[in-house]
Design an enzyme around this catalytic site. Sequence first.
Site, PDB file in Angstrom:
ATOM      1  CG  HIS A   1       3.950  -4.397  -1.284  1.00  0.00           C
ATOM      2  ND1 HIS A   1       3.382  -5.417  -2.014  1.00  0.00           N
ATOM      3  CD2 HIS A   1       3.741  -4.703   0.013  1.00  0.00           C
ATOM      4  CE1 HIS A   1       2.836  -6.300  -1.190  1.00  0.00           C
ATOM      5  NE2 HIS A   1       3.045  -5.887   0.053  1.00  0.00           N
TER       6      HIS A   1
ATOM      7  CE  LYS B   1       0.297  -0.977 -15.679  1.00  0.00           C
ATOM      8  NZ  LYS B   1       0.642  -2.134 -14.890  1.00  0.00           N
ATOM      9  NE  ARG B   2      -4.211   5.198  -7.935  1.00  0.00           N
ATOM     10  CZ  ARG B   2      -4.290   5.506  -6.654  1.00  0.00           C
ATOM     11  NH1 ARG B   2      -4.676   4.601  -5.782  1.00  0.00           N
ATOM     12  NH2 ARG B   2      -4.010   6.720  -6.214  1.00  0.00           N
TER      13      ARG B   2
ATOM     14  CE  LYS C   1       1.439   1.994 -10.831  1.00  0.00           C
ATOM     15  NZ  LYS C   1       1.682   0.543 -10.653  1.00  0.00           N
TER      16      LYS C   1
ATOM     17  CB  THR D   1      -0.713  -8.252  -9.529  1.00  0.00           C
ATOM     18  OG1 THR D   1      -1.237  -6.970  -9.178  1.00  0.00           O
ATOM     19  CG2 THR D   1       0.225  -8.723  -8.442  1.00  0.00           C
TER      20      THR D   1
ATOM     21  CE  LYS E   1      -4.968  -9.140 -10.855  1.00  0.00           C
ATOM     22  NZ  LYS E   1      -5.201  -7.818 -10.241  1.00  0.00           N
TER      23      LYS E   1
HETATM   24  C1  26Q Z   1       1.099   5.176   2.505  1.00  0.00           C
HETATM   25  C2  26Q Z   1       1.054   6.179   3.477  1.00  0.00           C
HETATM   26  C3  26Q Z   1      -0.036   7.031   3.565  1.00  0.00           C
HETATM   27  C4  26Q Z   1      -1.093   6.863   2.688  1.00  0.00           C
HETATM   28  C5  26Q Z   1      -1.051   5.870   1.729  1.00  0.00           C
HETATM   29  C6  26Q Z   1       0.042   5.029   1.637  1.00  0.00           C
HETATM   30  C7  26Q Z   1       0.083   3.982   0.598  1.00  0.00           C
HETATM   31  C8  26Q Z   1      -1.049   3.267   0.250  1.00  0.00           C
HETATM   32  C9  26Q Z   1      -1.009   2.293  -0.729  1.00  0.00           C
HETATM   33  C10 26Q Z   1       1.270   3.655  -0.030  1.00  0.00           C
HETATM   34  C11 26Q Z   1       1.306   2.661  -1.008  1.00  0.00           C
HETATM   35  C12 26Q Z   1       0.150   1.976  -1.366  1.00  0.00           C
HETATM   36  C13 26Q Z   1       0.108   0.936  -2.398  1.00  0.00           C
HETATM   37  C14 26Q Z   1       1.162   0.440  -3.001  1.00  0.00           C
HETATM   38  C15 26Q Z   1       1.037  -0.580  -4.037  1.00  0.00           C
HETATM   39  O1  26Q Z   1      -0.048  -0.914  -4.476  1.00  0.00           O
HETATM   40  N1  26Q Z   1       2.155  -1.165  -4.480  1.00  0.00           N
HETATM   41  C16 26Q Z   1       2.108  -2.197  -5.482  1.00  0.00           C
HETATM   42  O2  26Q Z   1       2.075  -3.454  -4.821  1.00  0.00           O
HETATM   43  C17 26Q Z   1       1.859  -4.515  -5.744  1.00  0.00           C
HETATM   44  C18 26Q Z   1       1.709  -5.793  -4.947  1.00  0.00           C
HETATM   45  O3  26Q Z   1       2.927  -6.209  -4.447  1.00  0.00           O
HETATM   46  C19 26Q Z   1       2.989  -4.587  -6.752  1.00  0.00           C
HETATM   47  O4  26Q Z   1       2.670  -5.562  -7.702  1.00  0.00           O
HETATM   48  C20 26Q Z   1       3.184  -3.242  -7.437  1.00  0.00           C
HETATM   49  O5  26Q Z   1       4.335  -3.286  -8.256  1.00  0.00           O
HETATM   50  C21 26Q Z   1       3.317  -2.140  -6.405  1.00  0.00           C
HETATM   51  O6  26Q Z   1       3.375  -0.874  -7.031  1.00  0.00           O
END
Ligand code: 26Q
Length: 842
Positions: free
Chosen positions: A386, A577-578, A583, A685, A689
Amino acid sequence: MSNQRTTVLKSATPDLLNKNSASISALLQQYGCGPIPFVGTENAFYERHIVFDRAIDPKVASARERFEAFSHSVRDILAQRWVLTKATYERQNAKRIYYLSLEFLIGRSLANNVSNLLLDPVVQHAVDAKRIDWLELIDQEPDAGLGNGGLGRLAACFLDSMATMQLPATGYGLRYEYGMFKQSIVNGWQQENADNWLRDTDPWEIARPHEKVEVKLNCSFQLRGGSFQVVRGRPSSLIGIPFDRPVVGYGGKTINTLRLWAAAAPDFFDFKEFGTGDFVGALGETLEAESLTRVLYPDDSTTVGQGLRFVQEYFLVACSLADLVRRFQRHNTDWNELPEKVAIQLNDTHPSMAVAELLRILLDDAHLGWDQAWELAKKTLAYTNHTLLPEALEKWPAAWFEILLPRHLEIIYEINRRLLDEVRLRFPGDDRRIERVSLVEEGSQRKIRMANLAIVGSHSTNGVAAVHSKLLRTSTVKDLAEIFPERFSNKTNGVTPRRWLLQANPALSREITQAIGQRWITDLSQLKELGRFAEDRSFREVFLASKREAKVQFADWLKSTTGQIVDPDTVFDCHVKRIHEYKRQLLNALRIIVVYNRLRSNPGLEMTPRTFFFAGKAAPAYRLAKLIIKFINNLAETIDSDAAVRGRLKVVFVPEYNVSLAERLIPASDVSNQISTAGYEASGTSNMKFMMNGALTVGTRDGATIEMAEEAGEENLFLFGLTVEQVENSRSWYSPYWHYENEPETRAALDLIFSDHFSPNEPGVFAPLRDVLLTQGDHYMHLADLTSYCRAHEELGALYADRDAWARKAILNVASSGKFSSDRTIAEYASEIWKVEPCPIA
Ligand code: 26Q
């Protein structure tokens, strides 16, 4: 219990099983109760639970109690179907999908389950008969915020699609006691508060302590002087308790399961330590075990020292694999059948220790040889990537494996030894290549590259949008893609149209169904039939009316919950978004300042009034992201208090962005900003929406936005800015100063920030923005894209003034959004990766 009563209960049991309510009434009469109320009446649907679960008079039930009773009643309706779903899968010994994810951002369940069970008329009836305030009731349910953003929400959409498509799928995750933190804004700054979402018992979860599993670690933890320490070499175990949640497919035919693990201490007490008076030390086992699933980790590449996260990841993997292997063994005796019966999808590298854990099970528990175990593990596992951000690719210190999971480290080293032997054979003398593909990164601290492990140890690696998959293959993990080209594919993300259109936007859904029937709900490609309605005047009118209805509803909600007043007749221009530099919320803020400056220097300028909405959370340790929130809030305040732009510009930062807020805001939006630096947003995503809900996109050519433009035609979006190639090719010579010096509006916008115009009482507070945007080289190229971004919005503004033309484009966007259903995505995973078929319930 007296003998007499035991006898009564025993004799009553068969009747109870027969659901013979007359006998139950007779039985109750022996206890001095009146006839059993509600059974067999329409009140049974809801009041029964208030009386029997809470033992209170329905008339005095609180909103929360009504929510619980209602939810339990809905659960009653799905329970048998849920049992039947499980029984069918077992009986058919169907091939199962296991979706492993550290995150499931499910939001609320009641309204979703009611809708997917097609119970709306029943609920409507109960609501009318009992004069229930339905909106107040569903508002009692806290969001299950077990995710950070896109990745977690994708997992939730996938569960909905898999259940709707009658696929035998189980989601495996962690039951965090505290989900994503709650965000409030204090003096413009983000403040984090704990999300105690399980404070009240959750009607949707069912604990299954009898299906607990044991997880073994090669170390122990001790509480010493208030902090926890690792005791090396003293093995210990954790217990995983599963909590199941129903996943209702649309139409209520299939009810799948989301199984979330909670950590607990083994059921013993260390009497030795207790005997020596170390009472706290003895309790340490319990305290430490339970804190493992206490809280969701924020997505934050800037923090280090995430030892607990490492254990969380292993805990999810160990519990889930133990559980699914146990299930496999109930119906199969030949390990060679594993890949024919089980498909495991890894949601990013977070559960990628599954590669080593599955091998450990096949080698040490099933006693298979390496080659057989290796082939079976690879064929069973698949991995989704991702992110391309190098700092976000997970790497865990080998030392942590050594302490906690030495056997797994041994296995990883063996995988690596064989891999590197193969690479040496194929590319003799290419030592740099060996270094790059190795699962082990050498350096001051040896690390395990989890993405490499996931790619090497699985049969499938996919990205989440076409451009992302291509970059993954040709750049991020190029060397591995050259060795295993057949493993790589693209699966463009999608979102569930049930939650994101049917439920979130009843006004638009009604009009769509009126126009083209209701098949779109489970076959979103049907929306293309709407295309011809773009030319239908009366449809354009009802379309615009439905948008206005959603805007009014949102404005009312915002006013009643935050006191903020927004005008539904302005353009609702959203960026939610985050908060992350890539972004580019800052780019949007700069654009707003450009417009603000234009209006200040030219008060007569014609322009449709706009309301800019921002929402999103910043990781608690990501200082710049938090400063961006502060900046947006100060911008909002300055603009509010400037008479020169009053009524024409308004900025609103809506706190606490979560699934429920997205469900309210997205249907009310006219404009969707998707403005990441090209090459950085894997897919996105929310872009999908917004499109489904009739907003027009202003976006860069990044992630799935590119495919949205392919579907709708570029002329129906507002694309701008550098392409992936241009970003790449200009990196070496790009200088933000050029734009600062040569573009008067860019310079004026920045100078206004630097002059403390937006921070008169906090001079210098935004100095770090100068560093990011100028001094440090503007890594995300905000200034390069600012001018074309402003131009795109000018064109959009002109179009908005022509309501007919606007409606045409918006309708064409909705009509072109069919590809972005998660049903389509799941169909691709099912046929190309998992090789599974639907297993209808009978
Ligand atoms: C990793 C290690 C330690 C703590 C937290 C994490 C961690 C947690 C969540 C790393 C990444 C995430 C989330 C990533 C994320 O949401 N990515 C998004 O995924 C979507 C679904 O595929 C995409 O549409 C987005 O582009 C992408 O940013």
